[in-house]
Write a protein that holds these residues in place. Structure first.
Motif, PDB file in Angstrom:
ATOM      1  N   MET A   1       0.847  -1.194   0.000  1.00  0.00           N
ATOM      2  CA  MET A   1       0.000   0.000   0.000  1.00  0.00           C
ATOM      3  C   MET A   1       0.886   1.248   0.000  1.00  0.00           C
ATOM      4  SD  MET A   1      -3.403   0.702   0.224  1.00  0.00           S
ATOM      5  CE  MET A   1      -4.173  -0.594   1.189  1.00  0.00           C
ATOM      6  N   THR A   2       0.660   2.148  -0.976  1.00  0.00           N
ATOM      7  CA  THR A   2       1.428   3.390  -1.071  1.00  0.00           C
ATOM      8  C   THR A   2       0.608   4.530  -0.491  1.00  0.00           C
ATOM      9  OG1 THR A   2       2.438   2.563  -3.110  1.00  0.00           O
ATOM     10  CG2 THR A   2       2.705   4.900  -2.610  1.00  0.00           C
ATOM     11  N   ASP A   3       1.223   5.344   0.342  1.00  0.00           N
ATOM     12  CA  ASP A   3       0.522   6.434   1.022  1.00  0.00           C
ATOM     13  C   ASP A   3       0.769   7.775   0.334  1.00  0.00           C
ATOM     14  OD1 ASP A   3      -0.695   5.000   3.173  1.00  0.00           O
ATOM     15  OD2 ASP A   3       1.281   4.836   4.112  1.00  0.00           O
ATOM     16  N   TYR A   4      -0.322   8.545   0.214  1.00  0.00           N
ATOM     17  CA  TYR A   4      -0.253   9.909  -0.319  1.00  0.00           C
ATOM     18  C   TYR A   4      -1.091  10.826   0.571  1.00  0.00           C
ATOM     19  CZ  TYR A   4       1.603   7.809  -4.577  1.00  0.00           C
ATOM     20  OH  TYR A   4       2.371   7.115  -5.479  1.00  0.00           O
ATOM     21  N   ASP A   5      -0.831  12.100   0.446  1.00  0.00           N
ATOM     22  CA  ASP A   5      -1.696  13.072   1.117  1.00  0.00           C
ATOM     23  C   ASP A   5      -2.979  13.294   0.311  1.00  0.00           C
ATOM     24  OD1 ASP A   5       0.104  13.693   3.304  1.00  0.00           O
ATOM     25  OD2 ASP A   5       1.342  14.730   1.818  1.00  0.00           O
ATOM     26  N   PHE A   6      -2.823  13.436  -1.020  1.00  0.00           N
ATOM     27  CA  PHE A   6      -3.967  13.739  -1.870  1.00  0.00           C
ATOM     28  C   PHE A   6      -3.945  12.909  -3.149  1.00  0.00           C
ATOM     29  CE2 PHE A   6      -3.136  17.640   0.552  1.00  0.00           C
ATOM     30  CZ  PHE A   6      -4.385  17.834   1.142  1.00  0.00           C
ATOM     31  N   LEU A   7      -5.094  12.414  -3.539  1.00  0.00           N
ATOM     32  CA  LEU A   7      -5.311  11.884  -4.878  1.00  0.00           C
ATOM     33  C   LEU A   7      -6.121  12.914  -5.644  1.00  0.00           C
ATOM     34  CD1 LEU A   7      -6.343   8.127  -4.333  1.00  0.00           C
ATOM     35  CD2 LEU A   7      -4.052   9.122  -4.533  1.00  0.00           C
ATOM     36  N   VAL A   8      -5.650  13.304  -6.809  1.00  0.00           N
ATOM     37  CA  VAL A   8      -6.357  14.251  -7.684  1.00  0.00           C
ATOM     38  C   VAL A   8      -6.799  13.477  -8.918  1.00  0.00           C
ATOM     39  CG1 VAL A   8      -6.161  16.344  -9.076  1.00  0.00           C
ATOM     40  CG2 VAL A   8      -5.047  16.224  -6.828  1.00  0.00           C
ATOM     41  N   VAL A   9      -8.083  13.502  -9.193  1.00  0.00           N
ATOM     42  CA  VAL A   9      -8.631  12.753 -10.319  1.00  0.00           C
ATOM     43  C   VAL A   9      -8.957  13.739 -11.441  1.00  0.00           C
ATOM     44  CG1 VAL A   9     -10.383  11.126 -11.101  1.00  0.00           C
ATOM     45  CG2 VAL A   9      -9.588  11.071  -8.717  1.00  0.00           C
ATOM     46  N   GLY A  10      -8.136  13.725 -12.491  1.00  0.00           N
ATOM     47  CA  GLY A  10      -8.284  14.644 -13.616  1.00  0.00           C
ATOM     48  C   GLY A  10      -7.112  15.600 -13.695  1.00  0.00           C
ATOM     49  N   HIS A  11      -6.590  15.780 -14.918  1.00  0.00           N
ATOM     50  CA  HIS A  11      -5.436  16.658 -15.117  1.00  0.00           C
ATOM     51  C   HIS A  11      -5.704  17.651 -16.236  1.00  0.00           C
ATOM     52  CE1 HIS A  11      -1.020  17.591 -15.737  1.00  0.00           C
ATOM     53  NE2 HIS A  11      -1.118  17.609 -14.412  1.00  0.00           N
ATOM     54  N   GLY A  12      -6.962  18.166 -16.264  1.00  0.00           N
ATOM     55  CA  GLY A  12      -7.237  19.342 -17.075  1.00  0.00           C
ATOM     56  C   GLY A  12      -6.722  20.561 -16.333  1.00  0.00           C
ATOM     57  N   ILE A  13      -7.193  21.737 -16.710  1.00  0.00           N
ATOM     58  CA  ILE A  13      -6.654  22.956 -16.095  1.00  0.00           C
ATOM     59  C   ILE A  13      -6.965  23.016 -14.609  1.00  0.00           C
ATOM     60  CG2 ILE A  13      -8.666  24.408 -16.633  1.00  0.00           C
ATOM     61  CD1 ILE A  13      -4.938  25.432 -16.843  1.00  0.00           C
ATOM     62  N   ALA A  14      -8.138  22.505 -14.172  1.00  0.00           N
ATOM     63  CA  ALA A  14      -8.474  22.526 -12.746  1.00  0.00           C
ATOM     64  C   ALA A  14      -7.585  21.573 -11.962  1.00  0.00           C
ATOM     65  CB  ALA A  14      -9.949  22.165 -12.550  1.00  0.00           C
ATOM     66  N   GLY A  15      -7.503  20.315 -12.396  1.00  0.00           N
ATOM     67  CA  GLY A  15      -6.707  19.328 -11.675  1.00  0.00           C
ATOM     68  C   GLY A  15      -5.218  19.607 -11.730  1.00  0.00           C
ATOM     69  N   ALA A  16      -4.736  20.075 -12.885  1.00  0.00           N
ATOM     70  CA  ALA A  16      -3.303  20.328 -13.035  1.00  0.00           C
ATOM     71  C   ALA A  16      -2.835  21.461 -12.130  1.00  0.00           C
ATOM     72  CB  ALA A  16      -2.979  20.640 -14.490  1.00  0.00           C
ATOM     73  N   THR A  17      -3.619  22.539 -12.065  1.00  0.00           N
ATOM     74  CA  THR A  17      -3.224  23.656 -11.207  1.00  0.00           C
ATOM     75  C   THR A  17      -3.312  23.267  -9.734  1.00  0.00           C
ATOM     76  OG1 THR A  17      -5.467  24.544 -11.410  1.00  0.00           O
ATOM     77  CG2 THR A  17      -3.787  25.479 -12.841  1.00  0.00           C
ATOM     78  N   LEU A  18      -4.363  22.531  -9.362  1.00  0.00           N
ATOM     79  CA  LEU A  18      -4.493  22.109  -7.972  1.00  0.00           C
ATOM     80  C   LEU A  18      -3.356  21.178  -7.573  1.00  0.00           C
ATOM     81  CD1 LEU A  18      -6.045  21.990  -5.313  1.00  0.00           C
ATOM     82  CD2 LEU A  18      -7.393  20.114  -6.276  1.00  0.00           C
ATOM     83  N   ALA A  19      -3.049  20.194  -8.411  1.00  0.00           N
ATOM     84  CA  ALA A  19      -1.962  19.265  -8.094  1.00  0.00           C
ATOM     85  C   ALA A  19      -0.635  20.007  -7.968  1.00  0.00           C
ATOM     86  CB  ALA A  19      -1.877  18.190  -9.180  1.00  0.00           C
ATOM     87  N   TYR A  20      -0.408  20.981  -8.833  1.00  0.00           N
ATOM     88  CA  TYR A  20       0.831  21.761  -8.770  1.00  0.00           C
ATOM     89  C   TYR A  20       0.923  22.529  -7.456  1.00  0.00           C
ATOM     90  CZ  TYR A  20       4.373  25.264  -9.876  1.00  0.00           C
ATOM     91  OH  TYR A  20       5.489  26.070  -9.835  1.00  0.00           O
ATOM     92  N   VAL A  21      -0.167  23.207  -7.088  1.00  0.00           N
ATOM     93  CA  VAL A  21      -0.173  23.988  -5.847  1.00  0.00           C
ATOM     94  C   VAL A  21       0.074  23.083  -4.645  1.00  0.00           C
ATOM     95  CG1 VAL A  21      -1.639  25.342  -4.301  1.00  0.00           C
ATOM     96  CG2 VAL A  21      -1.592  25.862  -6.741  1.00  0.00           C
ATOM     97  N   LEU A  22      -0.588  21.936  -4.602  1.00  0.00           N
ATOM     98  CA  LEU A  22      -0.406  21.023  -3.479  1.00  0.00           C
ATOM     99  C   LEU A  22       1.026  20.488  -3.416  1.00  0.00           C
ATOM    100  CD1 LEU A  22      -3.780  19.035  -3.707  1.00  0.00           C
ATOM    101  CD2 LEU A  22      -3.132  20.702  -1.945  1.00  0.00           C
ATOM    102  N   ARG A  23       1.599  20.160  -4.557  1.00  0.00           N
ATOM    103  CA  ARG A  23       2.979  19.680  -4.569  1.00  0.00           C
ATOM    104  C   ARG A  23       3.946  20.760  -4.111  1.00  0.00           C
ATOM    105  NH1 ARG A  23       1.828  18.325  -9.694  1.00  0.00           N
ATOM    106  NH2 ARG A  23       3.608  19.505 -10.465  1.00  0.00           N
TER     107      ARG A  23
END
Length: 358
Positions: A1-23
């Motif tokens: 089992m691999t642990d993450y803080d967040f799973l983001v589903v979708g890498h359009g403009i909404a998901g990509a910007t959110l994933a970038y900010v969180l990283r």
């Protein structure tokens, strides 16, 4: 089992910007995206316009969203050494004397007038542009090379392992008070749905008032047409370099056809012909489906009954302008440092969720 803080589903403009900010904030993030080249984000011309529609209404929260977005895209340019954001003036052509007079009457209003750079009631002499009633020069906007931006982020994600090019099966998600597990392989504190129009089929969020809206764009070559600005009259004409332009966009409500249509091509060609008398050649045509909302406001924030889930989307045609600031806002919320703005919160639609539905 691999642990993450967040799973983001979708890498359009909404998901990509959110994933970038969180990283960037130091969180462990895993993104799932099937990699659809005809997604709304990949089709869009990336226009950031402070004034919207035939009534010249000021875009929602434009005074805050536009400068934040500009700074965000410049940061990504520095990171990748690539040009993404074009702070280009927008010239809104008046289509009648009535429209000209209406804009003249409100041009000094604040904050609307803050985005007005100049106004002319005569033809400014732009090469190849038909301007019988003058127009308004708008500042503070421009356009973003969305496809190239997402491609750069995705390339980094694939190399670093935080982006998986595969669909996400929501039926394999198990949630609890302390987080969620997916497919028996991944564990995360929180999962965020950034699926765009596809969220209408999401079992956790299908009660939200998303109304998919199809838009088509044309890529054209028009030698001699002024490319020093974005043109806007019934359609936007965004300069892409070397005499090429992106023209858009149509709006089709369900039911609509899959993919591009002859009707969409004819409609956009007709709109461009109003703006210029110059001949043009159609080089390409694309169609995507936007995640529109009935009140034209985004949907952001936690699920009302499942603590491990949140939603980020409903951006419609304003994705590039909305995404950076709302990604930061949602990240603040997920970190317990802010509340979602009431006019952007999905909680305003809680009454639509049927009793007993997740």
């Amino acid at each position: 089992m691999t642990d993450y803080d967040f799973l983001v589903v979708g890498h359009g403009i909404a998901g990509a910007t959110l994933a970038y900010v969180l990283r960037q904030r130091g969180h462990r993030v895993l993104v799932f995206d099937p990699g659809q080249t005809n997604s709304a984000s990949n089709v869009a011309a990336g226009l950031m316009n402070p004034v919207a529609g035939k009534r010249f209404a000021l875009s929602w929260r434009a005074a805050e969203l536009l400068p934040f977005a500009g700074a965000f895209y410049r940061e990504l340019e520095q990171r990748y050494g690539q040009k993404f954001f074009y702070e280009t003036p927008i010239f809104k052509l008046f289509n009648s004397l009535e429209e000209q007079n209406a804009v003249l009457a409100r041009s000094a209003d604040r904050p609307w007038g803050n985005f007005m750079a100049d106004l002319t009631t005569a033809d400014p002499g732009l090469p190849g542009v038909h301007v019988p009633f003058g127009g308004a020069w708008l500042r503070g906007g421009g356009h973003v090379a969305v496809r190239e931006l997402l491609a750069s982020l995705a390339a980094e994600g694939h190399d670093a392992g935080w982006l998986r090019a595969e669909p996400f099966d929501w039926h394999q998600l198990q949630t609890g008070a302390d987080g969620a597990t997916y497919a028996g392989q991944v564990r995360a504190r929180h999962v965020i749905c950034c699926e765009g129009a596809a969220a209408v089929r999401n079992p956790y969020f299908d009660w939200l008032p998303l109304t998919p809206n199809q838009g088509e764009v044309l890529d054209v070559e028009c030698v001699g047409l002024s490319d020093a600005q974005v043109l806007n009259r019934g359609a936007y004409v965004v300069p892409m370099g070397a005499g090429r332009f992106r023209v858009g966009a149509t709006y089709r409500w369900p039911p609509f056809s899959e993919g591009i249509t002859a009707v969409g091509r004819e409609e956009l060609a007709a709109r461009l012909s109003v703006i210029t008398d110059l001949p043009f050649a159609v080089l390409g045509q694309r169609a995507g489906v936007r995640p529109a909302v009935r009140d034209r406001r985004p949907l952001l924030g936690p699920h009302p009954t499942v603590p491990a889930l949140s939603f980020c989307g409903g951006y419609g045609s304003k994705g590039v302008m909305l995404a950076p600031r709302l990604a930061s806002l949602l990240a603040d919320c997920l970190e317990g440092r802010a509340e979602i703005w009431p006019d952007a919160s999905l909680q305003r639609y809680n009454a639509l969720r049927p009793v007993g539905v997740i």
